[in-house]
Each structure stands twice: as C-alpha cells, then as structure tokens.
Design an enzyme around this catalytic site. Structure first.
Site, PDB file in Angstrom:
ATOM      1  N   GLN A 255      -4.662  13.127  25.590  1.00 38.89           N
ATOM      2  CA  GLN A 255      -5.384  14.427  25.351  1.00 38.89           C
ATOM      3  C   GLN A 255      -4.586  15.158  26.927  1.00 38.89           C
ATOM      4  OE1 GLN A 255      -9.285  13.391  24.247  1.00 38.89           O
ATOM      5  NE2 GLN A 255      -9.010  15.689  23.480  1.00 38.89           N
TER       6      GLN A 255
ATOM      7  N   HIS B 147      -8.894   5.169  22.867  1.00 32.69           N
ATOM      8  CA  HIS B 147      -9.527   6.528  22.548  1.00 32.69           C
ATOM      9  C   HIS B 147      -8.787   7.158  21.548  1.00 32.69           C
ATOM     10  CE1 HIS B 147     -12.012  10.164  24.282  1.00 32.69           C
ATOM     11  NE2 HIS B 147     -11.610  10.693  23.262  1.00 32.69           N
TER      12      HIS B 147
ATOM     13  N   ASN C 173     -13.716   4.137  22.013  1.00 27.90           N
ATOM     14  CA  ASN C 173     -14.405   5.638  21.733  1.00 27.90           C
ATOM     15  C   ASN C 173     -14.746   5.999  20.239  1.00 27.90           C
ATOM     16  OD1 ASN C 173     -14.928   8.303  23.226  1.00 27.90           O
ATOM     17  ND2 ASN C 173     -13.611   8.933  21.535  1.00 27.90           N
ATOM     18  N   GLU C 174     -16.000   6.367  20.192  1.00 27.14           N
ATOM     19  CA  GLU C 174     -16.516   6.988  18.639  1.00 27.14           C
ATOM     20  C   GLU C 174     -16.074   6.240  17.782  1.00 27.14           C
ATOM     21  OE1 GLU C 174     -15.684  11.296  18.899  1.00 27.14           O
ATOM     22  OE2 GLU C 174     -17.401  11.617  20.568  1.00 27.14           O
TER      23      GLU C 174
HETATM   24  C1  BGC Z   1     -13.820  13.046  21.435  1.00 25.52           C
HETATM   25  C2  BGC Z   1     -12.839  13.932  22.384  1.00 25.52           C
HETATM   26  C3  BGC Z   1     -12.797  15.174  22.019  1.00 25.52           C
HETATM   27  C4  BGC Z   1     -14.063  15.929  22.160  1.00 25.52           C
HETATM   28  C5  BGC Z   1     -14.137  17.381  21.681  1.00 25.52           C
HETATM   29  C6  BGC Z   1     -14.860  13.685  21.144  1.00 25.52           C
HETATM   30  O1  BGC Z   1     -15.065  13.545  19.729  1.00 25.52           O
HETATM   31  O2  BGC Z   1     -14.053  11.936  22.177  1.00 25.52           O
HETATM   32  O3  BGC Z   1     -11.457  13.296  22.243  1.00 25.52           O
HETATM   33  O4  BGC Z   1     -11.771  16.087  22.761  1.00 25.52           O
HETATM   34  O5  BGC Z   1     -14.978  15.394  21.127  1.00 25.52           O
HETATM   35  O6  BGC Z   1     -14.033  17.634  20.430  1.00 25.52           O
END
Ligand code: BGC
Length: 408
Positions: free
Chosen positions: A18, A112, A156-157
C-alpha cells in the site's frame, strides 16, 4: 481514568504493497494492471516508501509515536520459489535499523494480503502446500531480520477472506470470479489454481492460513528471534437487529470465535476494527438509513473496537494489541473524534482488567486502499503523490500528543 498503563505501545501502521510502490513480483500487480481490472486504479509508485522510509520513520518520531507496524513483502524477498533475495532482506534490515535509531519499536507483519505471483498461480492459500511454503519464508526472513524485530504479526487479517466468502455465500455459493480468472488466463496461469488471498475460496484457505500462522510462528522462534509472535484479525462487532440474533451468533463464531479459539496460547492477538456490522435474519445489513458513514461506506461507530477487544480477550485468553483502527475520511476532525471515542473504549477495557498492550493507528499516511485505489483517506499524514511530499494532518499532531503523554 485518562492514562494508559506504563509501557503502552503507541504507533501507526502501513503495509508494504500500500505504500512502497513497484511491487511487480506480487500477485496483485497483474490484477491491478489488467485491462478489465476490478481495482479502481493500479498501486504504481504508491508513496515510494521503499525509498523514503527514512524520512517517514523520522517524522513518526518527531510526532511522538513509539512504534511502527509495517510489513515485509514476501514477493520481494522470494520473487521465485527457488530464489530468496539477499538485497531485499538487506533493505528491510536497513528499515528496521532506522526504526531503532529513531527509538521506534518495529512491529513486523510477514504477510499483508499480497503474495509472490508464483505462489498464487500455484494454488495460493487454497493449497495445503501454502503451510510449508509460508513457514520456509518465515524461517528465512526470521533468520535474516529476527534480531531487530520487536513484535511479529505473521498473517494480516487471516479471517478476512472468510468474511467476504461468508457474506457472498448468503446470496449464492462461492464461485471463482470471472474477471480474476481472465487475469489468470492472460498471464498463462490455470484459472482453477490462481487464488489471491482476497479473492480465492476462503473455505479452503482458512484452515491453511491458521496452520501457516502456527508453523510460521514456530519457524520464526526457532531462528532465535525473541519477539512476541501473534496473528492479526479483522475483528467484527456483529449487532443483531430484531430477528437476527441466531445469525449474528453464527457469524460471530465463523468470523471471530473460531480464530480466537485457534490462537489460544499465542503471545498476543492483534485486533483490527473499523466499525460494526448490523445483522438481520438472513445476514449482514448495510448501515442504517441516516447513520453517518465513512468513505468506505461503513457506519461511523468507534465503539466497535471496545466490543471486539472484549470478545477477543475473553475467547482467546491472550494479551491484546490493537494493531489497526482508523477511519477513511476527508474530514480530519472526524478522524480525531473517531479515534478519541475508540480510545475511550480501550481505556474502559483496561479499567476492567483486560490486558491491552498497545494501540496502532491505521494508517501512518494516505495510501493505496486496495480495490478502492487512492480515494479513501486513512492517513494521519497527507501525501502528495506527485512530489511525494508528506504533510501531517491535525490528527497526527493530536494522536502524537496522546502518545507522548500516554493519556487522553
Ligand atoms: C487492512 C488494511 C486496509 C484497512 C482499511 C484493513 O482491513 O489490513 O490493509 O487498508 O483495513 O480498509
């Protein structure tokens, strides 16, 4: 109470794809460049953080922050299955060294969303081989960087793909998207095996993601890295509307609970919350009519964070770090209002004895918001992407003061 516990971590976050720019060996690059792309625009040079990290980290220190959560890019470190790039690892050693020089605690995410293209074209997270492939990368990166890292977030997530799938499934069974398959064909990949993190079959991927987190954590620790290791989750605050109680319970277990349960015994769980989701009898509902919404269309609901911290702590039994929380908005005064209310919720959790160790705001700067492109503004710092000038917003100074005083 307005003070946070001694040693509370205050930071901001980014993710490599990003902000760095030029992530050409990643699976997202061809997806963004495709003629019929599902992305609003390509990431391109992003914020050129790959070259400007020094300046950016120095600015964080000036503002008063004590931590920086960023990701190392697997696609740069292992652009081919057979090749690990020493130059890329050296780059991230320099980034880590810069953090330490500026008194900033580095918190490093190993994955990520983006993956190397070779990985994604060969089954990605849908294939069981993902577990060993990810662990091998963790081992190499852990060995090269582990001595400088303060906290590790493996994936991540990891529950986010499931959230997308679950929501879609409510209307119809999961199917590989036609436009994603077109991209696969255009690069000579088998559309049936081309499975990017955000757009693959999450029912297949979820168990592999959990197993990869576990095996990756063991691999990182085996290198001698003493940093606490955890996963981060897109924690959802489900609110049942009348008639939606059973569905909200089901969703809570599917999206949150089963992941919290799997993380029992970990060093920490990273909580990432942006809003709440209202749930009716047949599934999630949009924000109520008349409710204030953000640039992402989410309800302005900072209290979601408090609810997900409580849920994560109770079910996982782990210490909690808020690894992301923030708002996409052009109106920086709303960012301050949002963050202040979210932090009041964190304080209530701490007052109730919950072990919350830190708050990392998403995001350090305006950046590439995936499918939405550069339109949503999550940053504490504004970026002019033509000159790559940075300009802290009032919210950056405000949160920096909170960090310095360790109090609201
Ligand atoms: C993610 C980020 C994203 C942010 C805002 C999260 O789900 O880890 O990469 O930019 O939310 O939407």
């Amino acid at each position: 109470m307005t003070s946070f516990p001694k040693g509370f971590i205050w930071g901001t976050a980014t993710a490599a794809h990003q902000v760095e720019g030029g992530n050409t060996a990643s699976d997202f690059w061809p997806l963004e460049m495709a003629p019929n792309s599902i992305f609003a625009e390509p990431s391109g040079d992003a914020c050129d953080h790959y070259h400007l990290y020094d300046r950016d980290i120095a600015l964080l220190q000036q503002l008063g922050f004590g931590a920086y959560r960023f990701s190392i890019e697997w696609a740069r470190i292992q652009p081919e299955e057979k090749f690990f790039s020493q130059a890329a690892l050296d780059h991230y050693r320099r980034v880590l060294g810069t953090c330490l020089t500026h008194g900033i605690i580095p918190m490093v995410t190993f994955h990520h969303f983006t993956s190397p293209l070779w990985f994604t074209r060969d089954g990605g997270w849908e294939d069981k081989s993902a577990v060993d492939r990810f662990a091998r990368y963790c081992e190499r990166a852990g060995k090269a960087l582990g001595d400088l890292i303060a906290y590790v977030c493996t994936i991540n997530e990891a529950n986010l793909p499931l959230m997308f799938t679950r929501y879609t499934e409510l209307a119809r069974p999961w199917r590989r998207s036609r436009r994603i398959s077109e991209v696969a064909r255009s690069i000579g990949a088998d559309p049936e095996r081309f499975a990017p993190f955000l757009f693959g079959n999450a029912n297949l991927a979820a168990p592999n993601l959990i197993a990869a987190h576990k095996k990756g954590a063991v691999a990182i620790k085996a290198t001698g890295c003493t940093a606490p290791v955890g996963i981060t989750l897109a924690t959802q605050d489900f609110h049942a509307e009348p008639g939606g109680e059973a569905m909200a319970k089901q969703l809570d277990h599917h999206i949150n609970g089963q992941f919290f349960e799997a993380m029992r015994g970990d060093d920490f769980v990273g909580v990432q919350t942006y809003s709440r989701t209202r749930v009716g009898a047949r599934g999630p509902l949009p924000a109520a009519e008349g409710a204030e919404t953000t640039q992402m269309g989410y309800e302005f609901y900072p209290e979601g964070l408090e609810a997900t911290i409580r849920n994560a702590a109770k079910v996982s039994g782990c210490p909690i770090i808020v690894t992301e929380n923030g708002i996409g908005t052009e109106d920086d005064a709303r960012r301050i209002a949002y963050t202040e209310r979210a932090l009041k919720g964190v304080l209530r959790c701490i007052a109730d004895g919950i072990d919350v160790r830190g708050y990392i705001h998403w995001s350090m700067m305006d950046n590439y918001e995936w499918r939405e492109g550069y339109r949503p503004r999550f940053g504490l710092i504004e970026v002019d992407r033509t000159t790559q000038q940075r300009k802290p917003k009032p919210s950056a100074y405000w949160l920096g003061e909170v960090a310095k005083h360790n109090a609201l």
